[in-house]
Design a protein around this motif. Sequence first.
Motif, short mmCIF file in Angstrom:
data_model
loop_
_atom_site.label_atom_id
_atom_site.label_comp_id
_atom_site.label_asym_id
_atom_site.label_seq_id
_atom_site.Cartn_x
_atom_site.Cartn_y
_atom_site.Cartn_z
N UNK A 125 -62.87 -61.20 -30.86
CA UNK A 125 -62.20 -60.33 -29.88
C UNK A 125 -62.38 -60.89 -28.47
N UNK A 126 -61.44 -60.51 -27.57
CA UNK A 126 -61.52 -60.98 -26.18
C UNK A 126 -62.32 -60.00 -25.35
N UNK A 127 -63.08 -60.36 -24.34
CA UNK A 127 -63.42 -61.75 -24.08
C UNK A 127 -64.61 -62.16 -24.95
N UNK A 128 -64.78 -63.47 -25.10
CA UNK A 128 -65.96 -63.96 -25.80
C UNK A 128 -67.21 -63.54 -25.01
N UNK A 129 -68.31 -63.33 -25.70
CA UNK A 129 -69.54 -62.90 -25.01
C UNK A 129 -70.70 -63.78 -25.47
N UNK A 130 -71.80 -63.72 -24.74
CA UNK A 130 -73.04 -64.35 -25.21
C UNK A 130 -73.50 -63.56 -26.44
N UNK A 131 -73.95 -64.27 -27.46
CA UNK A 131 -74.37 -63.58 -28.70
C UNK A 131 -75.48 -62.57 -28.40
N UNK A 132 -76.28 -62.82 -27.37
CA UNK A 132 -77.41 -61.92 -27.05
C UNK A 132 -76.94 -60.51 -26.69
N UNK A 133 -75.69 -60.36 -26.23
CA UNK A 133 -75.21 -59.02 -25.87
C UNK A 133 -75.12 -58.14 -27.12
N UNK A 134 -75.17 -58.74 -28.29
CA UNK A 134 -75.06 -57.97 -29.54
C UNK A 134 -76.43 -57.66 -30.15
N UNK A 135 -77.49 -58.02 -29.43
CA UNK A 135 -78.82 -57.56 -29.85
C UNK A 135 -78.95 -56.09 -29.44
N UNK A 136 -79.57 -55.27 -30.26
CA UNK A 136 -79.77 -53.87 -29.87
C UNK A 136 -80.94 -53.81 -28.88
N UNK A 137 -80.78 -53.10 -27.75
CA UNK A 137 -81.79 -53.16 -26.68
C UNK A 137 -83.21 -52.82 -27.15
N UNK A 138 -83.35 -51.88 -28.05
CA UNK A 138 -84.72 -51.48 -28.40
C UNK A 138 -85.16 -51.97 -29.78
N UNK A 139 -84.48 -52.98 -30.31
CA UNK A 139 -84.86 -53.47 -31.64
C UNK A 139 -86.15 -54.29 -31.54
N UNK A 154 -80.50 -74.42 -31.20
CA UNK A 154 -81.26 -75.14 -30.18
C UNK A 154 -81.31 -74.38 -28.86
N UNK A 155 -80.82 -73.13 -28.87
CA UNK A 155 -80.78 -72.35 -27.62
C UNK A 155 -80.91 -70.87 -27.96
N UNK A 156 -81.46 -70.09 -27.02
CA UNK A 156 -81.56 -68.65 -27.19
C UNK A 156 -80.15 -68.05 -27.12
N UNK A 157 -79.99 -66.86 -27.69
CA UNK A 157 -78.66 -66.28 -27.81
C UNK A 157 -78.02 -65.90 -26.47
N UNK A 158 -78.82 -65.83 -25.39
CA UNK A 158 -78.18 -65.51 -24.10
C UNK A 158 -77.30 -66.66 -23.62
N UNK A 159 -77.51 -67.87 -24.19
CA UNK A 159 -76.72 -69.03 -23.75
C UNK A 159 -75.60 -69.37 -24.74
N UNK A 160 -75.54 -68.68 -25.88
CA UNK A 160 -74.67 -69.14 -26.98
C UNK A 160 -73.44 -68.25 -27.11
N UNK A 161 -72.27 -68.87 -27.22
CA UNK A 161 -71.03 -68.13 -27.43
C UNK A 161 -71.05 -67.46 -28.80
N UNK A 162 -70.77 -66.14 -28.81
CA UNK A 162 -70.71 -65.41 -30.09
C UNK A 162 -69.60 -66.00 -30.95
N UNK A 163 -68.48 -66.35 -30.32
CA UNK A 163 -67.33 -66.85 -31.11
C UNK A 163 -67.70 -68.17 -31.77
#
Length: 416
Positions: A125-139, A154-163
């Motif tokens: 879906x648009x727009x692409x997001x960092x995969x980290x945005x899909x972590x649940x905040x209190x998990x 090789x990188x934390x999910x805040x840097x990685x494209x979910x797509x």
Amino acid sequence: MQGINNGDFETVVIGGGAAGIAAARRLTQFEVNCLIVEARPRLGGRAWTVTDPSGFAIDLGCGWLHSADRNPWVPIAEEQGRTIDKTPPPWRRPSLPQGFPVGRQREFLKAQEEFFSRVSERAQREPDVAAATLLLPDCPWNNLINAIGTYISGAEFDRVSARDFDNFDDTGLNWRIVEGYGTTIAACGHALPNVLDCPVTRIDHSASRLKIETARGTIVADQAIVTIPTNVLAQTENLFAPLLPEKTQAAQNLPLGLADKLFLALDRADEFETDSRMFGATDKIGTATYHFRPFGRSQIEVYFGGRHAANLEAGGDSAFFDFAASELTGLLGSDFARRVKPIHIHRWAADPFARGSYSYALPGMADCRATLAVPVDDRLFFAGEACSTGDFSTAHGAWVTGVAAADQVIRARLRN
Ligand SMILES: Cc1cc2nc3c(=O)[nH]c(=O)nc-3n(C[C@H](O)[C@H](O)[C@H](O)COP(=O)(O)OP(=O)(O)OC[C@H]3O[C@@H](n4cnc5c(N)ncnc54)[C@H](O)[C@@H]3O)c2cc1C
């Protein structure tokens, strides 16, 4: 150093890793007069097997034949008479219970699976997001999920494209080669025309034929296939003349993440099951994963990823051993330090001809893989794992892009 001034070839393949070897092999089959120009004193690039003091082959780069049921290196390894080990990988089995009781493992696996499902649902879906945005905040498992992200990408999910993460295509079958993945890939290139120790410094595409400047002189060619890793491509100033800003930009958007492997010799190894695994910590991103007795050997293969690996690289080889010894003794008792000895580590970010381990896409940048792969003027072609839209970050993905680029060259030669 022997010069190669005035070398004249139909096609030059820049870089002798998996992609370059695949490309040159295809070109040779079609009788194209080609040459692999490789910066290192060996073929294989990020595929690199060394021999440990006991005579075992250890892979400092790629080790797993991912998607083994459709991986083109499997038939090549078989043709070479290699031994394929089909034992399931440690990450497909429960972890050792030290610091991670089985009930907690179940909770973690559920949280991780749900995260991957959220990424999958959101990815296209648009727009692409960092995969980290899909972590649940209190998990409570976010750090361990992220640590695993650093082994995968090789990188934390805040840097990685979910797509891009979701585009990765894997059949779930993972095998190994006892004599080494790196051994197999390099051996595939040995019969191909190649020159080693010969970094390319400039690709001049201003005239009717290409001028490829190297540390050993200039070569002239009709076409070139560029397989240089993205971090090197992005960081080498004036590599192309005239400049190719769209290629530099695509390479910058597909940086190499970092994964480093430390091999330890393990005394009284029989206490551990063959190919078992343990996490150093389950509540930190900056932890390592410990693969006990790979192939049944008296060894531990320790995997480090992401920012944590980068920080350790700054401290030199000993920082990796010190960190591993401290996690191991924390979980297995202070005596354990006497049972392990470092055998080998390679710091891939510090390696001038890799500057990282495997590519990921920054958020919003998944399309850069296709951009990087587009030919320029029907004579500059691009290959390498980062050019693959589904098998990126792997040696089989590199192979497929190398063959595709060679086929583009063959078609271009028929047209011109
Ligand atoms: C620690 C680690 C673990 C990995 N694990 C796996 C795994 O289990 N399974 C898997 O499939 N993949 C794995 N990979 C990734 C895999 O190794 C790579 O994706 C693959 O080898 C890349 O091949 P390539 O041809 O695209 O690039 P490379 O192998 O990097 O080849 C590019 C070549 O270009 C050369 N070069 C660079 N600059 C120049 C220049 N200026 N002039 C000439 N030559 C130049 C380099 O020396 C290199 O030989 C791992 C990698 C690492 C580092």
